[in-house]
Design a protein around this motif. Structure first.
Motif, PDB file in Angstrom:
ATOM      1  N   UNK A 631      -5.936  -0.220  17.188  1.00 57.69           N
ATOM      2  CA  UNK A 631      -7.133  -0.754  16.528  1.00 57.69           C
ATOM      3  C   UNK A 631      -7.854   0.337  15.741  1.00 57.69           C
ATOM      4  N   UNK A 632      -7.954   1.527  16.350  1.00 58.86           N
ATOM      5  CA  UNK A 632      -8.616   2.636  15.649  1.00 58.86           C
ATOM      6  C   UNK A 632      -7.834   3.019  14.402  1.00 58.86           C
ATOM      7  N   UNK A 633      -6.508   3.104  14.529  1.00 59.93           N
ATOM      8  CA  UNK A 633      -5.680   3.469  13.383  1.00 59.93           C
ATOM      9  C   UNK A 633      -5.784   2.421  12.288  1.00 59.93           C
ATOM     10  N   UNK A 634      -5.815   1.152  12.688  1.00 59.07           N
ATOM     11  CA  UNK A 634      -5.917   0.080  11.691  1.00 59.07           C
ATOM     12  C   UNK A 634      -7.239   0.175  10.930  1.00 59.07           C
ATOM     13  N   UNK A 635      -8.300   0.465  11.664  1.00 60.93           N
ATOM     14  CA  UNK A 635      -9.608   0.576  10.999  1.00 60.93           C
ATOM     15  C   UNK A 635      -9.629   1.773  10.060  1.00 60.93           C
ATOM     16  N   UNK A 636      -9.068   2.901  10.516  1.00 60.75           N
ATOM     17  CA  UNK A 636      -9.044   4.086   9.661  1.00 60.75           C
ATOM     18  C   UNK A 636      -8.181   3.851   8.425  1.00 60.75           C
ATOM     19  N   UNK A 637      -7.009   3.210   8.638  1.00 66.16           N
ATOM     20  CA  UNK A 637      -6.130   2.921   7.497  1.00 66.16           C
ATOM     21  C   UNK A 637      -6.823   1.998   6.505  1.00 66.16           C
ATOM     22  N   UNK A 638      -7.493   1.006   7.044  1.00 67.22           N
ATOM     23  CA  UNK A 638      -8.206   0.061   6.175  1.00 67.22           C
ATOM     24  C   UNK A 638      -9.283   0.765   5.375  1.00 67.22           C
ATOM     25  N   UNK A 639      -9.943   1.679   6.072  1.00 67.54           N
ATOM     26  CA  UNK A 639     -10.978   2.429   5.359  1.00 67.54           C
ATOM     27  C   UNK A 639     -10.379   3.228   4.215  1.00 67.54           C
ATOM     28  N   UNK A 640      -9.242   3.887   4.527  1.00 69.41           N
ATOM     29  CA  UNK A 640      -8.619   4.695   3.484  1.00 69.41           C
ATOM     30  C   UNK A 640      -8.103   3.844   2.331  1.00 69.41           C
ATOM     31  N   UNK A 641      -7.596   2.651   2.659  1.00 68.98           N
ATOM     32  CA  UNK A 641      -7.019   1.807   1.620  1.00 68.98           C
ATOM     33  C   UNK A 641      -8.091   1.133   0.759  1.00 68.98           C
ATOM     34  N   UNK A 642      -9.138   0.728   1.387  1.00 70.33           N
ATOM     35  CA  UNK A 642     -10.085  -0.147   0.685  1.00 70.33           C
ATOM     36  C   UNK A 642     -11.444   0.494   0.428  1.00 70.33           C
ATOM     37  N   UNK A 643     -11.649   1.722   0.942  1.00 72.88           N
ATOM     38  CA  UNK A 643     -12.959   2.354   0.736  1.00 72.88           C
ATOM     39  C   UNK A 643     -13.108   2.756  -0.733  1.00 72.88           C
ATOM     40  N   UNK A 644     -14.337   2.744  -1.205  1.00 71.64           N
ATOM     41  CA  UNK A 644     -14.615   3.170  -2.577  1.00 71.64           C
ATOM     42  C   UNK A 644     -15.090   4.600  -2.627  1.00 71.64           C
ATOM     43  N   UNK A 645     -15.402   5.214  -1.490  1.00 70.25           N
ATOM     44  CA  UNK A 645     -15.870   6.602  -1.444  1.00 70.25           C
ATOM     45  C   UNK A 645     -15.066   7.348  -0.391  1.00 70.25           C
ATOM     46  N   UNK A 646     -14.690   8.599  -0.690  1.00 73.54           N
ATOM     47  CA  UNK A 646     -13.872   9.424   0.178  1.00 73.54           C
ATOM     48  C   UNK A 646     -14.352  10.857   0.138  1.00 73.54           C
ATOM     49  N   UNK A 647     -13.806  11.615   1.060  1.00 68.66           N
ATOM     50  CA  UNK A 647     -13.836  13.064   0.941  1.00 68.66           C
ATOM     51  C   UNK A 647     -12.467  13.475   0.413  1.00 68.66           C
ATOM     52  N   UNK A 648     -12.455  14.139  -0.732  1.00 66.29           N
ATOM     53  CA  UNK A 648     -11.196  14.575  -1.324  1.00 66.29           C
ATOM     54  C   UNK A 648     -11.000  16.049  -1.020  1.00 66.29           C
ATOM     55  N   UNK A 649      -9.878  16.361  -0.359  1.00 67.64           N
ATOM     56  CA  UNK A 649      -9.599  17.730   0.029  1.00 67.64           C
ATOM     57  C   UNK A 649      -8.409  18.236  -0.758  1.00 67.64           C
ATOM     58  N   UNK A 650      -8.579  19.418  -1.415  1.00 64.46           N
ATOM     59  CA  UNK A 650      -7.462  20.079  -2.055  1.00 64.46           C
ATOM     60  C   UNK A 650      -6.966  21.156  -1.094  1.00 64.46           C
ATOM     61  N   UNK A 651      -5.723  20.978  -0.611  1.00 65.06           N
ATOM     62  CA  UNK A 651      -5.188  21.848   0.433  1.00 65.06           C
ATOM     63  C   UNK A 651      -3.900  22.497  -0.035  1.00 65.06           C
ATOM     64  N   UNK A 652      -3.777  23.764   0.296  1.00 61.09           N
ATOM     65  CA  UNK A 652      -2.511  24.457   0.102  1.00 61.09           C
ATOM     66  C   UNK A 652      -1.806  24.471   1.466  1.00 61.09           C
ATOM     67  N   UNK A 653      -0.616  23.861   1.484  1.00 63.87           N
ATOM     68  CA  UNK A 653       0.077  23.677   2.761  1.00 63.87           C
ATOM     69  C   UNK A 653       1.449  24.322   2.727  1.00 63.87           C
ATOM     70  N   UNK A 654       1.799  24.947   3.814  1.00 63.98           N
ATOM     71  CA  UNK A 654       3.128  25.542   3.978  1.00 63.98           C
ATOM     72  C   UNK A 654       3.590  25.294   5.405  1.00 63.98           C
ATOM     73  N   UNK A 655       4.860  24.943   5.521  1.00 63.65           N
ATOM     74  CA  UNK A 655       5.429  24.701   6.852  1.00 63.65           C
ATOM     75  C   UNK A 655       6.921  24.940   6.775  1.00 63.65           C
ATOM     76  N   UNK A 656       7.386  25.894   7.547  1.00 59.13           N
ATOM     77  CA  UNK A 656       8.802  26.260   7.483  1.00 59.13           C
ATOM     78  C   UNK A 656       9.711  25.108   7.876  1.00 59.13           C
ATOM     79  N   UNK A 657       9.212  24.208   8.754  1.00 55.51           N
ATOM     80  CA  UNK A 657      10.055  23.130   9.254  1.00 55.51           C
ATOM     81  C   UNK A 657       9.984  21.869   8.413  1.00 55.51           C
ATOM     82  N   UNK A 658       9.132  21.837   7.359  1.00 58.72           N
ATOM     83  CA  UNK A 658       9.002  20.610   6.582  1.00 58.72           C
ATOM     84  C   UNK A 658      10.225  20.429   5.693  1.00 58.72           C
TER      85      UNK A 658
END
Length: 865
Positions: A631-658
């Motif tokens: 239920x929590x994941x569904x609410x968060x996903x819904x928020x991400x899909x349908x929200x009109x406002x977000x926090x946008x993060x620009x991230x530099x990511x590195x992972x040897x196993x990716x």
């Protein structure tokens, strides 16, 4: 007659013989002279005792004659005797009076006076002509009163007796007669010897009353013995040392099936008996009780053996033997035997039942010591038969069991039933139902025990299962209440608050809290129910290491942990114990709130019972944690899909196993993310435009761990890679932490990602979660942005796309399935990428397309117009 003090006294050594020259009577003094008892001399010829010179009979003179002889005594010595020989008046008998040599010749009166027997002489008219002094004393009449009188007139009682008949016949036949006769007038038994002659009869007699009384007593004893023998319930035989039967009672005849006469002609060693021991083997001669008694000179008892009767049947007998000694040697052996066939058959049947029954059977004596046990008893007690016999019931009783009182009551009442715990020597305990009966034989008591340990355990398990089922039903009811509360919740806080309130509203779970990971990497309580503010402070994880560790373990390992004895465990802090007591909480269950492997927090439930979190309850609570996480994941996903406002993060990511970063690092080039499509838990379809970078798909996928499927799609602007990633990946970590990848560029094995998170997301916590997943994350910028939500976000919830429909539709778009006039991806290729069947793919595409078109054209499919 001279006194014994007179030096001239001669021993009363007198003999008499008949016409045949055989000694027919001897006085007791014979033993003094000849060294042999009188009875040993009677029957021997006069010549062998006194010599040939005395074998000649006197010439008929009534005067005695004396002759000198030398005789040999029994001890081998010789003696010189002067023997006075007298022929009695009748001439039918001769008396010999023996004395040492040198004494004067005796007159007839002297000779007769030396004889200790009573002597009378009768003429042919039955008148007394001679009476010696002993006869006077016995007959009770003086000599003078008897001489000339007729015997039948003096003793009228004898006139009609058998004695008169015998005397008269003797006179007729002129043959001596010997008889025993009882004189009523003098109450005396006599031994009478009468010697007839033409001129009368010489009679000598002696009192044998004592002898007759002894004989009567002996005969009575013999008769009594015979009666005892015949009445005896056991067979009795008397045998000679060589094994010959000499006496057998009636019971022996019955047991052996052989007549007494036949037995007296046989030996016990006859092979017809076929005697065998208890083991069925033929009995050796030295093993016979008779032989043992003969060899040892001691009685031996109770030998059990079998023998064959005369009719061929085989019987069991218990045999004893005892020696009878005479002159220092075994003279006879008495053997007794009892037919125990019925007893043995009963015993064998008992032993068959005793050993064959599945119940443990024990025979014990009055002290409770074990006399016999069967195999089942050995199994119950965990000991062999030899180890178990001789032990006492008290040795296997629990320490708190009063054996003395229980055993005494059992013996008094004769019966006992109940349940008994058998403590084995190895310390293990078995539970048995028992029934005991006293004195099945005198002093022997039977106990039957049935091992019910497994049954008792099953009953306990069944009771536990019933209790668990009751508790499970209660928990399920709570889960239904929680589900109803979750359905109406619009955000995570509402979900957690509703769950806590629903649980705390029950008596079984009076306290419930939810915890989330804070920015300081510690789990903090977000919502609580059933716990006062003061008690809440005491139950915070920071207050007690054991509680905190259990909660953290649940979050870290995605497993349910339980802390019990909250009110009494000395290892817990005093404040925790006090708070638990105040709230009525005995156990704490920590449930991970999880969806698709991502733990969103912990639900800690305080229970009123220590056993509230059994195996089944734990399974239900884990399911509850997944429901909450979903239920929590569904609410968060819904928020991400349908929200009109977000926090946008620009991230530099590195992972040897990716896998994506590793593939870019190997192939080179600058790659631009086109889209990410979730396939299922932990698996994603990733689309990246790689420009003109050459790639050999087979080699690249084989050499890069985590890439399940790799396919190139040619687009108008270049090459697009379609990758299905499994296992750990950047995309899984970003989405699991609660973000959404808006855009990304990958170059040199490092990615520049634009990630959207909800406005209420703690960014520091979010980045910390990425780093715990093994990602080096560096935040370049953070800003709030507004975007126009998708067109379908305004539609009814019931008409929204499912997660699977959305994934299929988006993958079809990004892979070029809908491109025209040249389709870049076939249905089969798309189904393979999504790892589903083609039919399933087309079903999802049709349904998803219909839903979007319905919303686009504002069509209500339920409206018939």
């Amino acid at each position: 007659m001279a006194s014994h003090a007179d030096p001239h006294t001669i021993p009363e050594c007198a003999l008499s013989s008949g016409e045949d020259g055989l000694i027919d009577w001897a006085s007791p003094g014979v033993e003094t002279v000849f060294g042999r008892p009188a009875e040993a001399v009677v029957g021997e010829p006069v010549v062998s005792v006194l010599g040939a010179t005395l074998a000649e009979r006197p010439d008929g003179s009534l005067e005695p004659t004396t002759r000198e002889v030398t005789v040999t005594a029994a001890d081998g010595t010789t003696r010189d005797l002067s023997v006075t020989v007298l022929s009695l008046a009748t001439g039918a008998a001769t008396l010999y009076l023996c004395r040492p040599t040198g004494t004067d010749q005796l007159s007839l009166g002297t000779v007769l006076s030396r004889v200790s027997d009573s002597i009378v002489a009768l003429d042919t008219e039955w008148r007394y002509t001679y009476v010696n002094e002993f006869a006077e004393a016995v007959l009770g009449h003086a000599r003078d009163d008897l001489l000339g009188e007729v015997i039948w007139e003096v003793f009228p009682g004898a006139a009609d007796s058998a004695m008169r008949d015998r005397f008269e016949r003797a006179m007729e036949t002129q043959e001596p007669v010997t008889m025993e006769w009882y004189g009523d007038s003098v109450s005396t038994w006599f031994e009478i010897r009468a010697y007839p002659s033409p001129s009368g009869m010489s009679v000598y007699f002696r009192d044998i009353t004592d002898q007759k009384e002894r004989e009567t007593a002996l005969q009575q004893e013999r008769d009594f013995t015979e009666q005892l023998l015949d009445a005896s319930p056991v067979g009795i035989c008397v045998l000679t040392p060589d094994g010959q039967f000499v006496r057998v009672n009636e019971r022996a005849e019955d047991i052996l099936g052989v007549s007494r006469d036949r037995l007296l002609d046989e030996s016990f060693r006859e092979p017809t008996w076929e005697v065998r021991g208890p083991d069925g083997e033929e009995l050796a001669d030295e093993e016979f009780p008779f032989t043992i008694a003969l060899r040892t000179g001691e009685p031996t008892f109770g030998h059990e053996q079998t023998l064959r009767r005369a009719d061929g049947t085989r019987i069991w007998v218990a045999v004893s033997a005892a020696p009878i000694h005479a002159d220092g040697a075994v003279h006879r052996v008495v053997v007794t035997f009892e037919d125990i066939t019925e007893r043995k058959e009963t015993q064998q049947q008992f032993e068959a039942v005793f050993q064959g029954t599945l119940d443990a059977l024990i025979l014990a004596d009055d002290e409770g010591d074990y006399l016999a046990v069967n195999d089942a008893a050995c199994a119950l007690f965990g000991l062999s038969e030899d180890e178990l016999i001789g032990h006492n019931v008290a040795e296997f009783a629990p320490a708190e069991y009063d054996v003395v009182d229980a055993w005494s009551t059992f013996l008094d009442e004769g019966m006992s039933r109940g349940e008994f715990s058998v403590v084995r020597p190895d310390g293990t305990e078995r539970i048995a139902d028992f029934a005991a009966t006293a004195n099945v034989r005198p002093g022997v008591h039977l106990s039957a025990l049935r091992d019910v340990t497994e049954r008792k355990a099953a009953e306990r398990r069944l009771a536990q299962q019933r209790d668990e089922l009751r508790r499970l039903n209660h928990v399920n009811e709570l889960i239904r209440d929680v589900n109803r509360a979750i359905v109406g919740a619009t955000d995570r806080d509402a979900i957690e608050a509703a769950v806590c309130a629903s649980l705390a509203d029950s008596d079984r779970y009076p306290v419930a809290t939810t915890l989330r990971l804070a920015s300081d990497e510690r789990l903090r309580v977000q919502h609580r129910a059933g716990l006062s503010a003061a008690a809440f402070e005491s139950l915070e994880p920071a207050d007690d290491g054991a509680v905190e560790e259990a909660i953290e373990t649940a979050a870290a390992t995605n497993t349910l942990t339980v802390v019990t004895d909250l009110q009494t465990d000395p290892e817990l802090s005093a404040s925790v114990r006090a708070a638990a007591t105040s709230a009525g909480v005995r156990a704490l269950g920590n449930v991970p709130i999880e969806y698709d492997g991502v733990v969103h927090g912990v639900l800690s439930v305080g229970a009123s019972e220590d056993d509230a979190f059994g195996e089944r309850e734990q399974a239900v609570f884990l399911e509850l944690g997944q429901i909450i996480g979903t239920a929590i994941d569904a609410i968060q996903t819904k928020k991400l899909l349908y929200a009109s406002a977000f926090q946008e993060l620009e991230l530099e990511l590195a992972a040897a196993a990716d896998p994506l970063l590793a593939l870019n690092d190997r192939l080179g080039g600058t790659w631009v993310l086109d889209g990410v499509v979730p396939v299922e838990a932990g698996r994603y379809l990733v689309y990246v435009d790689i420009g003109q970078t050459p790639v050999e798909t087979g080699t690249a996928s084989a050499e890069t761990e985590g890439i399940e499927v790799l396919r190139t799609i040619e687009t108008d602007s270049g090459t697009r890679l379609e990758l299905r990633l499994g296992g750990d990946s950047l995309f899984g970590a970003i989405l699991d932490a609660g973000g959404w990848v808006r855009a990304a560029t990958v170059e040199g094995g490092t990615g520049q990602f634009v990630v959207d998170v909800t406005l209420d997301t703690d960014v520091r916590t979010y980045i910390a979660r990425l780093e715990r997943s093994g990602i080096d994350a560096t935040m370049r910028t953070k800003r709030e942005v507004e975007r126009t939500p998708p067109a379908w976000s305004a539609g009814d919830t019931a008409d929204e796309l499912t997660a699977r429909q959305r994934s299929v539709l988006e993958a079809a778009v990004r892979s070029g399935y809908f491109d025209w006039p040249r389709r870049r991806t076939t249905g089969e290729e798309l189904a393979d990428a999504l790892d589903i069947a083609s039919s399933t793919l087309h079903q999802h595409l049709r349904v998803a397309t219909a839903k979007i078109l319905e919303q686009y054209f504002a069509v209500d499919p339920s409206d018939p117009n």
